[in-house]
Design a protein around this motif. Structure first.
Motif: not given
Length: 302
Positions: A288-291, A80-89, A39-47, A9-11
């Motif tokens: 971070l994603v924008s940068l 977005a995928i890279i940053v969320t993996i780092i910030l919220n594994p 915790q998965r919902l936090v990833t979705i919110a960050m993306m 789903f995240e993908s």
């Protein structure tokens, strides 16, 4: 999912939000979101902070160079995928990595627990068994429920956006009582200056870039695009490419209100509280994603 090794789903959501935007993608994915852990919902919110709506790209391209606007969209997805993996594994088991389906036992159980005032697990299990083959809901009943649910969601999102924009304005007004130049835009501009300089800009140009970044974070991308559109073609190619890509996303303070409002109308209070506690991470993820996207495009445009 195969390339990034991320849950299904995240993908899918990373691609979905590219076309639908954040609140729209959240709304049409409500069944899935209700069955996911916090915790998965936090990833979705960050993306959700790093998306755009496909229907608005035409407006962007009227103000900024179109080739950079189009380039920013898929790059934002990957970053977005890279940053969320780092910030919220998040560790997702194979049992959790499933796609929710209408009429599934999980949905029936959730509905039963929601409507059962006693909260009896045994009653919920009996109800799941009884409703193993759910009855087909009449079309107009389904339509009415959908309209009512969407109306509530729109009002919740609208209220949250107004509240977040008003809060930012209140903070600005309070700080300007101390010094007229003291605003959120200027403060964020100073904070973002080192990152703008690391993108390969000289000091005066980096400070100008950082001010645009701060303005975008406090207001939105349209405000900055409106300011620079008359002169954007006169900018150096490197500056022009990175500025356009940085602006092509919904990462700003009001978007956090939209995302939290959307989740508030979809998931239960406990999960929504977890998301609300991570507002700082949401905004950090968007920045971070924008940068990263601006830096990637800047490597190829000088």
């Amino acid at each position: 999912a195969f390339i990034t090794r991320q849950p299904k789903f995240e993908s899918f959501f990373a691609v979905e939000m590219m076309f639908l935007g954040n609140t729209e993608a959240l709304a049409v994915s409500s069944l899935q979101l209700k069955q996911m852990k916090a915790q998965r919902l936090v990833t979705i919110a960050m993306m959700s902070m790093s998306c755009v709506t496909a229907s608005i790209l035409g407006a962007y391209m009227q103000m900024m160079p179109g080739q950079y606007v189009i380039a920013a969209v898929p790059i934002n997805i990957v970053n977005a995928i890279i940053v969320t993996i780092i910030l919220n594994p998040v560790t997702v088991t194979p049992e959790e990595d499933v796609i929710a389906k209408i009429g599934s036992s999980a949905q029936v159980a959730e509905n039963t627990q929601t409507t059962d005032p006693s909260g009896s697990e045994e009653l919920a299990e009996d109800q799941v068994k009884a409703d193993a083959k759910p009855k087909k809901e009449p079309f107009f009943s389904f339509l009415g429920d959908s309209i009512l649910g969407a109306g509530k969601l729109v009002l919740i999102i609208l209220a949250n956006v107004i509240a977040f924009v008003a809060l930012a304005k209140l903070i600005d007004s309070g700080m300007q009582l101390i010094a007229p130049w003291l605003t959120l835009e200027n403060i964020l501009g100073v904070i973002m200056f080192p990152f703008a300089w690391l993108l390969g800009l000289d000091v005066p140009t980096a400070f100008k870039f950082a001010q645009f970044m701060g303005t975008k974070l406090v207001t939105n991308e349209f405000v900055v695009m409106g300011k620079v559109s008359p002169v954007v073609q006169s900018y150096a190619p490197h500056f022009k490419a990175m500025l356009t890509v940085f602006l092509t996303s919904f990462a700003n303070l009001s978007t956090t209100g939209m995302v939290i409002g959307a989740f508030k109308g979809i998931v239960d209070r406990k999960k929504n509280d977890v998301i609300s506690k991570n507002v700082g991470y949401m905004l950090l993820s968007g920045v971070l994603v924008s940068l990263m996207s601006a830096g990637v495009v800047g490597l190829f445009s000088w």
